[in-house]
Scaffold this motif. Structure first.
Motif, PDB file in Angstrom:
ATOM      1  N   PRO A 706       0.835  -1.205   0.084  1.00  0.00           N
ATOM      2  CA  PRO A 706      -0.076   0.000   0.055  1.00  0.00           C
ATOM      3  C   PRO A 706       0.954   1.166  -0.012  1.00  0.00           C
ATOM      4  N   GLY A 707       1.887   1.147   0.511  1.00  0.00           N
ATOM      5  CA  GLY A 707       2.818   2.337   0.530  1.00  0.00           C
ATOM      6  C   GLY A 707       3.162   2.813  -1.061  1.00  0.00           C
ATOM      7  N   LYS A 708       3.655   1.826  -1.685  1.00  0.00           N
ATOM      8  CA  LYS A 708       4.043   2.083  -2.908  1.00  0.00           C
ATOM      9  C   LYS A 708       2.868   2.523  -3.917  1.00  0.00           C
ATOM     10  N   LEU A 709       1.912   1.884  -3.689  1.00  0.00           N
ATOM     11  CA  LEU A 709       0.626   2.364  -4.592  1.00  0.00           C
ATOM     12  C   LEU A 709       0.280   3.918  -4.118  1.00  0.00           C
ATOM     13  N   ALA A 710       0.409   4.157  -2.770  1.00  0.00           N
ATOM     14  CA  ALA A 710      -0.176   5.587  -2.353  1.00  0.00           C
ATOM     15  C   ALA A 710       0.921   6.415  -3.084  1.00  0.00           C
ATOM     16  N   GLY A 711       2.172   6.087  -3.081  1.00  0.00           N
ATOM     17  CA  GLY A 711       3.294   7.035  -3.669  1.00  0.00           C
ATOM     18  C   GLY A 711       3.013   7.167  -5.200  1.00  0.00           C
ATOM     19  N   GLY A 712       2.617   5.990  -6.004  1.00  0.00           N
ATOM     20  CA  GLY A 712       2.335   6.190  -7.311  1.00  0.00           C
ATOM     21  C   GLY A 712       1.281   7.183  -7.478  1.00  0.00           C
ATOM     22  N   VAL A 713       0.016   6.994  -6.575  1.00  0.00           N
ATOM     23  CA  VAL A 713      -1.068   7.681  -6.890  1.00  0.00           C
ATOM     24  C   VAL A 713      -0.918   9.289  -6.684  1.00  0.00           C
ATOM     25  N   ALA A 714       0.009   9.651  -5.466  1.00  0.00           N
ATOM     26  CA  ALA A 714       0.356  10.743  -5.174  1.00  0.00           C
ATOM     27  C   ALA A 714       1.187  11.407  -6.202  1.00  0.00           C
ATOM     28  N   GLY A 715       2.246  10.665  -6.811  1.00  0.00           N
ATOM     29  CA  GLY A 715       3.115  10.969  -7.902  1.00  0.00           C
ATOM     30  C   GLY A 715       2.168  11.552  -9.044  1.00  0.00           C
ATOM     31  N   GLN A 716       1.461  10.767  -9.341  1.00  0.00           N
ATOM     32  CA  GLN A 716       0.609  11.090 -10.561  1.00  0.00           C
ATOM     33  C   GLN A 716      -0.285  12.232 -10.436  1.00  0.00           C
ATOM     34  N   LEU A 717      -0.623  12.762  -9.270  1.00  0.00           N
ATOM     35  CA  LEU A 717      -1.512  13.868  -9.124  1.00  0.00           C
ATOM     36  C   LEU A 717      -0.502  14.868  -8.790  1.00  0.00           C
ATOM     37  N   MET A 718       0.826  14.960  -8.454  1.00  0.00           N
ATOM     38  CA  MET A 718       1.872  15.853  -8.352  1.00  0.00           C
ATOM     39  C   MET A 718       2.396  16.100  -9.600  1.00  0.00           C
ATOM     40  N   VAL A 719       2.509  15.254 -10.409  1.00  0.00           N
ATOM     41  CA  VAL A 719       2.865  15.497 -11.873  1.00  0.00           C
ATOM     42  C   VAL A 719       2.162  16.541 -12.629  1.00  0.00           C
TER      43      VAL A 719
END
Length: 817
Positions: A706-719
């Protein structure tokens, strides 16, 4: 029935029956004439552009030529002009009489048509280009100016070119001397300029090829008596000539000599399929040179040399025994006749789908015949002779079970290793069509060994095979894949990745054309604005510009976290950052983000992740990116609608609530219809099967992290937010003051267009939609919106290309892609 003409003296007095109809056209449009026509038009346009925009250089050239001709010892001007004018008319007239006496009246009529067209175009160009003073100068008598197109050069050259001077050296020399003297006369007497002479020559040459392609070139099939007479001069003793088909004849000899298979090489044979061969030569790095672009004599010499070289190598093929020219446009090649038939006639292709053993299964070649075919190819390869046209119609089998390889017209001597490997791949495909992949590969390994067969695996591509072979494989959808699988099964160590043979793909050509069109439309839009956006960009505020550059650069490490978040395996941050940076380079040559997807997939494969899992991670990332992008667009659109007064209007230009509700209702009806109709439901299930079989299992694996998945979702939003902030800083840098929500809507909508427009990086579509949305929702002028978008694209699309290339090269050196 075939027409038989006896070559005996007793038969010469008899009435000759009409030759058999072979389906040949009386005229043929040679694609080479079209190519020369296009080239001539381009040169004419170049001369006109030179006359219009390089005025100083052209005037200087005219002055230099005038000073140079003053130094020549020259007879009186009127006498010189009269003599040259008489010669200019006498040469084409004498050539026309000579052609008429030789029975070539149709060509003379075509040449007259070309001359008339050239004269008409000369008059038209004189009227249209009369204002170009660089093409003319004052007449010697001072009464007006010279013509932009000099004299009768164009009609004369059009007449001679359309009539055809190939192989007639005396007439070509006479024409060259006459044109040279006439041109010098025009320069000396002051009635011509250098560009008017050049324009006349180009116009005449281009018009001749236009006429030749428009009406076609007359092609007369030689009579059987002519063929017998021509062959008799080479030592052949023809007894009878039979017409077998288009350009093919069977010649029997006196005294029981061997029968001959005679092939006619003429304009019809050269033009047949030339456009297709040209397109293949443009696309394929290893495509043979089209025969239609070779001179007739060069084609004759090449075919004869290949035939003798193959026979000297010990391979069974047609041996040329006589070569004779029938004129400048036709020739005969006589081969010793083979009592053999091609595989395409002897053996049926494998059934599709496969049938069970028993009755109905077609008989194919035996194992001994398959080995013999490979032995013949091995003999050619030992002497480094490439066949290049192996197909079911060029692999023959005689009554004694011996294989012959014919059709070497496109072959090569001293061939490269790549061409030899292509021949192995071609014969593998041919034999697999009639004997199956397993038997074809087994026979190849028995004769050639595993090495040559394994190296041919990357070349088993339809585009690399002969046209007949490609057609046979196309009728069996799984045969090519089965053949590759069989080679890999027997040689697991063989390289399986296909070799890049295409130099130009249709998709790339479409992308280039679309990019040029989009660029042209963008330039037209720029010049139509009252305020020049370029001035706004060059005068941008440096502080806001620095902020825009910062957020553009920050998007790459953020994208690295976003990408890594959807890959459960551990990735190197440095290499992943380089891969995201390299995406800025590859997207220049690919539309819709296709290049970036391929690059990321390749990067994961080289990182040790299996292909299926790598593609699944990319699929999960794209799925989340699409959902998050649509959510962001919906949120910011709603904010724009709520705060519409911020933009100077009481309502938002975005769709109203009832429009969105109607769209949702239509979508719901469509979903219910798909679920209710069995055919549509099956189609939807087929389309969604990759999502269910690959993406969803990968998503379940990610759920364990879940940590990596949350980082991926947050990264998509931040991009997305990095790019929105970059665009907002660009708008402030050019002196515009839109709201942040309007800028977000402009970016999100424009970025969506970039994945739809088939241009590199969405060029044209991104700029157009993004600037339109900025101007509409942000209530700023069109020039300001376009200036902000141009600055944004410079920072995010153009400037990153160079570091992207460096990152791409670094990854290649490390074998990370």
């Amino acid at each position: 029935m075939a027409t038989v003409i006896q070559a005996d003296e007793s038969q010469e007095s008899r009435t000759t029956p009409p030759p058999a109809r072979t389906g040949r056209a009386d005229r043929v449009r040679h694609p080479a004439a079209l190519i020369r026509l296009v080239a001539g038009v381009c040169w004419i346009l170049l001369v006109l552009l030179l006359a219009g925009y390089a005025r100083s250089s052209v005037f200087g050239l005219d002055s230099d030529v005038a000073r140079g001709v003053d130094l020549l010892p020259w007879p009186p001007a009127k006498l010189t002009a009269a003599l040259c004018g008489t010669a200019l008319l006498t040469v084409p007239l004498g050539f026309a009489v000579d052609r008429v006496l030789r029975g070539d009246g149709r060509r003379v009529a075509d040449a007259v048509l070309a001359a008339v067209l050239a004269y008409g175009l000369t008059l038209g160009l004189d009227l249209l280009a009369g204002d170009l003073t660089t093409l003319t100068h004052p007449l010697p008598a001072g009464l007006g100016r010279t013509d932009p197109v000099y004299g009768h050069f164009a009609p004369v050259l059009a007449f001679m070119t359309a009539l055809g001077t190939a192989g007639r050296r005396r007439w070509r020399t006479a024409l060259a001397v006459t044109l040279t003297l006439s041109g010098l006369s025009g320069l000396v007497t002051g009635y011509a300029t250098p560009l008017s002479l050049l324009l006349a020559l180009l116009l005449g040459w281009t018009t001749a090829h236009a006429a030749r392609y428009a009406v076609g070139e007359p092609v007369a099939s030689p009579a059987e008596g002519q063929i017998a007479t021509a062959l008799a001069g080479t030592g052949v003793r023809p007894d009878a000539v039979l017409t077998l088909g288009t350009g093919r004849y069977l010649v029997t000899q006196h005294g029981g000599g061997p029968d001959l298979d005679v092939h006619l090489l003429d304009r019809y044979a050269q033009a047949s399929g030339l456009l297709g061969h040209l397109w293949l030569a443009l696309r394929l790095r290893t495509a043979p040179r089209p025969l239609g672009l070779r001179p007739l004599r060069a084609g004759l010499e090449h075919q004869t040399l290949l035939g003798h070289a193959a026979s000297a190598a010990g391979a069974r093929t047609r041996l040329p025994v006589a070569v004779v020219e029938l004129g400048p446009d036709a020739a005969l090649v006589a081969y010793r006749r083979l009592d053999a038939r091609p595989f395409a006639e002897l053996f049926a292709e494998l059934p599709e789908p496969p049938e069970p053993p028993g009755e109905g299964l077609p008989d194919g070649p035996t194992d001994a015949e398959l080995r013999d075919a490979w032995q013949q190819l091995a003999l050619l390869q030992r002497r480094r002779i490439a066949h290049r046209s192996l197909s079911p119609n060029t692999v023959l089998l005689d009554a004694e079970g011996r294989v012959h390889l014919v059709g070497l017209a496109r072959g090569e001597i001293a061939a490269s290793e790549l061409l030899l490997r292509l021949d192995v791949a071609g014969l593998l495909a041919v034999l697999a069509v009639h004997a199956g992949p397993e038997r074809a590969v087994r026979a190849a390994i028995e004769v050639l060994g595993p090495g040559p067969v394994g190296t041919a695996l990357p070349l088993l591509q339809p585009i690399a095979l002969a046209r007949d072979t490609r057609a046979a494989l196309a009728r069996h959808r799984s045969l090519a894949a089965d053949l590759r699988a069989e080679v890999q099964r027997r040689m697991p160590q063989a390289p399986a990745e296909p070799v890049r043979l295409e130099r130009l793909r249709p998709r790339v050509l479409l992308t280039v054309v679309a990019g040029i069109a989009a660029g042209y439309a963008l330039l037209q839009f720029l010049f139509s604005l009252d305020t020049n956006p370029v001035n706004l960009v060059t005068g941008a505020d440096p502080l806001w510009l620095a902020g825009a550059a910062f957020w553009a650069a920050a998007s790459y490490p953020v994208a690295t976290f976003a990408f890594s978040g959807f890959v459960p395996e551990k990735l190197s941050f440095r290499s992943t950052l380089a891969a995201q940076t390299a995406g800025s380079f590859v997207k220049v040559a690919s539309p819709g983000g296709v290049g970036g997807l391929a690059l990321n997939t390749r990067y994961l494969q080289c990182a040790g992740i299996p292909t299926a899992q790598a593609m699944s991670s990319i699929g999960v990332s794209q799925l989340f990116g699409l959902v998050l992008h649509m959510l962001q667009l919906a949120v910011f659109s709603a904010l724009v609608g709520v705060n519409g007064a911020e933009f100077g209007s009481g309502s938002s230009p975005l769709p109203k609530g009832w429009v969105l509700g109607l769209a949702g209702a239509v979508g719901a009806v469509a979903a219910v219809s798909v679920a209710a109709v069995p055919r549509l439901r099956r189609r939807a299930q087929t389309l969604l099967r990759p999502l269910r079989a690959e993406v969803l299992p990968r998503l379940l694996d990610l759920a364990q992290h879940p940590g990596k998945l949350a980082g991926g979702v947050a990264g998509q939003l931040m991009v997305s937010m990095c790019f929105v902030l970059c665009l907002y800083c660009c708008t402030r840098a050019v002196g515009q003051y839109p709201g942040f929500n309007a800028v977000a809507v402009g970016f999100l909508a424009g970025n969506a267009a970039g994945n739809v427009v088939p241009t590199p990086g969405g060029v044209g579509g991104v700029e157009g939609l993004m600037s339109f949305m900025l101007a509409t929702t942000g209530h700023i002028d069109n020039a300001g919106a376009l200036a902000a978008v141009m600055l944004f694209r410079i920072l995010t699309f153009m400037l990153p290309v160079l570091p992207g290339w460096a990152a791409f090269a670094w990854l290649q050196r490390r074998r990370a892609i």
